[in-house]
Design a protein around this motif. Structure first.
Motif, PDB file in Angstrom:
ATOM      1  N   TYR A   1      40.170  36.147  33.615  1.00 15.99           N
ATOM      2  CA  TYR A   1      40.719  37.318  32.930  1.00 15.99           C
ATOM      3  C   TYR A   1      42.243  37.302  33.035  1.00 15.99           C
ATOM      4  O   TYR A   1      42.947  37.521  32.052  1.00 15.99           O
ATOM      5  CB  TYR A   1      40.138  38.569  33.589  1.00 15.99           C
ATOM      6  CG  TYR A   1      40.603  39.902  33.039  1.00 15.99           C
ATOM      7  CD1 TYR A   1      39.774  40.669  32.230  1.00 15.99           C
ATOM      8  CD2 TYR A   1      41.854  40.429  33.371  1.00 15.99           C
ATOM      9  CE1 TYR A   1      40.170  41.916  31.750  1.00 15.99           C
ATOM     10  CE2 TYR A   1      42.270  41.664  32.889  1.00 15.99           C
ATOM     11  CZ  TYR A   1      41.427  42.402  32.081  1.00 15.99           C
ATOM     12  OH  TYR A   1      41.830  43.629  31.615  1.00 15.99           O
ATOM     13  N   CYS A   2      42.755  37.024  34.232  1.00 15.97           N
ATOM     14  CA  CYS A   2      44.210  36.971  34.427  1.00 15.97           C
ATOM     15  C   CYS A   2      44.835  35.849  33.619  1.00 15.97           C
ATOM     16  O   CYS A   2      45.905  36.016  33.021  1.00 15.97           O
ATOM     17  CB  CYS A   2      44.533  36.813  35.911  1.00 15.97           C
ATOM     18  SG  CYS A   2      43.964  38.175  36.947  1.00 15.97           S
TER      19      CYS A   2
ATOM     20  N   ASN B   1      39.118  47.063  35.509  1.00 14.00           N
ATOM     21  CA  ASN B   1      38.110  46.444  34.634  1.00 14.00           C
ATOM     22  C   ASN B   1      38.274  46.893  33.171  1.00 14.00           C
ATOM     23  O   ASN B   1      37.294  47.190  32.480  1.00 14.00           O
ATOM     24  CB  ASN B   1      36.696  46.778  35.130  1.00 14.00           C
ATOM     25  CG  ASN B   1      36.461  46.310  36.551  1.00 14.00           C
ATOM     26  OD1 ASN B   1      37.002  45.295  36.990  1.00 14.00           O
ATOM     27  ND2 ASN B   1      35.649  47.058  37.290  1.00 14.00           N
TER      28      ASN B   1
ATOM     29  N   LEU C   1      45.945  44.878  38.332  1.00 13.01           N
ATOM     30  CA  LEU C   1      44.513  44.833  38.076  1.00 13.01           C
ATOM     31  C   LEU C   1      43.780  45.186  39.361  1.00 13.01           C
ATOM     32  O   LEU C   1      43.814  44.438  40.335  1.00 13.01           O
ATOM     33  CB  LEU C   1      44.122  43.456  37.564  1.00 13.01           C
ATOM     34  CG  LEU C   1      44.912  42.996  36.321  1.00 13.01           C
ATOM     35  CD1 LEU C   1      44.560  41.563  35.959  1.00 13.01           C
ATOM     36  CD2 LEU C   1      44.654  43.937  35.145  1.00 13.01           C
TER      37      LEU C   1
ATOM     38  N   TYR D   1      43.945  32.862  41.871  1.00 12.58           N
ATOM     39  CA  TYR D   1      44.834  33.733  41.100  1.00 12.58           C
ATOM     40  C   TYR D   1      46.305  33.305  41.176  1.00 12.58           C
ATOM     41  O   TYR D   1      47.159  33.915  40.533  1.00 12.58           O
ATOM     42  CB  TYR D   1      44.705  35.177  41.599  1.00 12.58           C
ATOM     43  CG  TYR D   1      43.343  35.785  41.366  1.00 12.58           C
ATOM     44  CD1 TYR D   1      43.098  36.600  40.271  1.00 12.58           C
ATOM     45  CD2 TYR D   1      42.284  35.539  42.240  1.00 12.58           C
ATOM     46  CE1 TYR D   1      41.852  37.165  40.044  1.00 12.58           C
ATOM     47  CE2 TYR D   1      41.029  36.101  42.028  1.00 12.58           C
ATOM     48  CZ  TYR D   1      40.816  36.900  40.936  1.00 12.58           C
ATOM     49  OH  TYR D   1      39.576  37.453  40.720  1.00 12.58           O
TER      50      TYR D   1
ATOM     51  N   GLU E   1      39.354  46.687  29.096  1.00 15.14           N
ATOM     52  CA  GLU E   1      39.368  45.722  28.004  1.00 15.14           C
ATOM     53  C   GLU E   1      40.795  45.199  27.827  1.00 15.14           C
ATOM     54  O   GLU E   1      41.774  45.943  27.953  1.00 15.14           O
ATOM     55  CB  GLU E   1      38.911  46.387  26.708  1.00 15.14           C
ATOM     56  CG  GLU E   1      37.461  46.864  26.719  1.00 15.14           C
ATOM     57  CD  GLU E   1      36.459  45.713  26.725  1.00 15.14           C
ATOM     58  OE1 GLU E   1      36.843  44.601  26.290  1.00 15.14           O
ATOM     59  OE2 GLU E   1      35.321  45.926  27.150  1.00 15.14           O
ATOM     60  N   ILE E   2      40.912  43.913  27.505  1.00 10.49           N
ATOM     61  CA  ILE E   2      42.229  43.295  27.406  1.00 10.49           C
ATOM     62  C   ILE E   2      43.087  43.958  26.334  1.00 10.49           C
ATOM     63  O   ILE E   2      44.292  44.153  26.526  1.00 10.49           O
ATOM     64  CB  ILE E   2      42.089  41.776  27.186  1.00 10.49           C
ATOM     65  CG1 ILE E   2      41.719  41.101  28.519  1.00 10.49           C
ATOM     66  CG2 ILE E   2      43.377  41.183  26.615  1.00 10.49           C
ATOM     67  CD1 ILE E   2      41.644  39.602  28.481  1.00 10.49           C
TER      68      ILE E   2
ATOM     69  N   ASP F   1      37.417  44.355  39.363  1.00 12.63           N
ATOM     70  CA  ASP F   1      36.761  43.070  39.654  1.00 12.63           C
ATOM     71  C   ASP F   1      37.216  41.979  38.694  1.00 12.63           C
ATOM     72  O   ASP F   1      36.463  41.043  38.410  1.00 12.63           O
ATOM     73  CB  ASP F   1      35.239  43.243  39.545  1.00 12.63           C
ATOM     74  CG  ASP F   1      34.725  44.341  40.453  1.00 12.63           C
ATOM     75  OD1 ASP F   1      35.124  44.371  41.626  1.00 12.63           O
ATOM     76  OD2 ASP F   1      33.938  45.193  39.983  1.00 12.63           O
ATOM     77  N   GLU F   2      38.447  42.094  38.206  1.00 13.82           N
ATOM     78  CA  GLU F   2      38.947  41.128  37.215  1.00 13.82           C
ATOM     79  C   GLU F   2      38.944  39.706  37.795  1.00 13.82           C
ATOM     80  O   GLU F   2      39.415  39.475  38.903  1.00 13.82           O
ATOM     81  CB  GLU F   2      40.366  41.511  36.787  1.00 13.82           C
ATOM     82  CG  GLU F   2      40.460  42.853  36.108  1.00 13.82           C
ATOM     83  CD  GLU F   2      40.656  44.012  37.074  1.00 13.82           C
ATOM     84  OE1 GLU F   2      40.734  45.162  36.624  1.00 13.82           O
ATOM     85  OE2 GLU F   2      40.719  43.753  38.308  1.00 13.82           O
ATOM     86  N   SER F   3      38.408  38.795  37.028  1.00 11.41           N
ATOM     87  CA  SER F   3      38.322  37.400  37.468  1.00 11.41           C
ATOM     88  C   SER F   3      39.651  36.681  37.277  1.00 11.41           C
ATOM     89  O   SER F   3      40.557  37.168  36.581  1.00 11.41           O
ATOM     90  CB  SER F   3      37.243  36.673  36.666  1.00 11.41           C
ATOM     91  OG  SER F   3      37.646  36.559  35.299  1.00 11.41           O
TER      92      SER F   3
ATOM     93  N   LYS G   1      47.522  41.319  41.076  1.00  6.11           N
ATOM     94  CA  LYS G   1      46.084  41.509  41.350  1.00  6.11           C
ATOM     95  C   LYS G   1      45.907  42.173  42.704  1.00  6.11           C
ATOM     96  O   LYS G   1      46.493  41.745  43.705  1.00  6.11           O
ATOM     97  CB  LYS G   1      45.345  40.164  41.343  1.00  6.11           C
ATOM     98  CG  LYS G   1      43.837  40.298  41.592  1.00  6.11           C
ATOM     99  CD  LYS G   1      43.145  40.947  40.432  1.00  6.11           C
ATOM    100  CE  LYS G   1      41.637  41.109  40.681  1.00  6.11           C
ATOM    101  NZ  LYS G   1      41.325  42.294  41.538  1.00  6.11           N
TER     102      LYS G   1
END
Length: 218
Positions: free
Chosen positions: A92-93, A64, A84, A128, A66-67, A87-89, A112
């Protein structure tokens, strides 16, 4: 069968592991982890040891994050993969992939991780597929993100029918080589090893790993 050794952070230990028949070297960039690898000295060492490490692919594990932190770490540690583990969505990916497609920053492939429980629905991975090149299936049902040292029910892998290859993770130990060799799944790329091969957090037992690799590739 590919092998990833994760949770590395000490240059001498990384050097020893890099001499073994492994494919991926993993470092954890989650500050709450006892295996946290985020220090400038390690980045500088990796910069100086590119010739030593060139035959291995480097993973950075994030939870989780920051990018911008991910982007900067990929650059500073010469990472080939971003794993990752939070809980990266899917969004986000996709954002990460898009950023790497439109700038000149060092790029990494996206992996992921999914926490597998008895009721896990592998269709969750579908969103994903367009952004990730690899999955990790790890032990779920706990409060921390990975690193439990416990296995999950590998027979559940039969439910996974997706197109993305995966690494098997979660509590794999020295006694598991034969069982892993018996897994018959078209998308099994390899295994992800960590705490069961340690003498202490962040330091791997090289002779133990060597014996396991010999048995795994027998």
């Amino acid at each position: 069968m590919k092998v990833k050794v994760c949770g590395l952070r000490e240059p001498e230990n990384i050097t020893e592991i890099s001499q073994l028949d492994v494919d991926y070297l993993g470092m954890i960039f989650h500050p709450d982890s006892p295996r946290f690898a985020g220090n400038a000295d390690l980045g500088e060492w990796i910069e100086a040891k590119q010739k030593l490490l060139k035959k291995k692919e480097l993973f950075g594990v994030f939870v989780n994050a920051e990018i911008d932190y991910v982007l900067n770490t990929v650059h500073d540690y010469h990472l080939d993969w971003v794993q990752l583990h939070g809980d990266e969505s899917a969004g986000y990916c996709q954002e990460l992939k898009l950023l790497w497609s439109v700038n000149t920053l060092r790029k990494a492939s996206i992996c992921k991780a999914f926490p597998i429980t008895e009721g896990f629905d592998f269709r969750r991975t579908n969103d994903y597929v367009s952004s990730c090149s690899l999955f990790v299936f790890d032990t779920g049902g706990h409060r921390t993100n990975g690193g439990t040292g416990k296995k999950w029910d590998w027979s559940k892998l039969a439910e996974y029918r997706g197109p993305i290859p995966f690494l098997l993770s979660g509590g794999i130990g020295p006694e598991d080589a034969e069982a892993i060799r018996k897994i018959d799944h078209p998308q099994l790329r390899g295994v992800d090893l960590n705490s069961r091969f340690e003498t202490e957090p962040g330091k791997k037992d090289v002779p133990l790993l060597s014996r396991f690799l010999h048995e795994l590739h027998a």
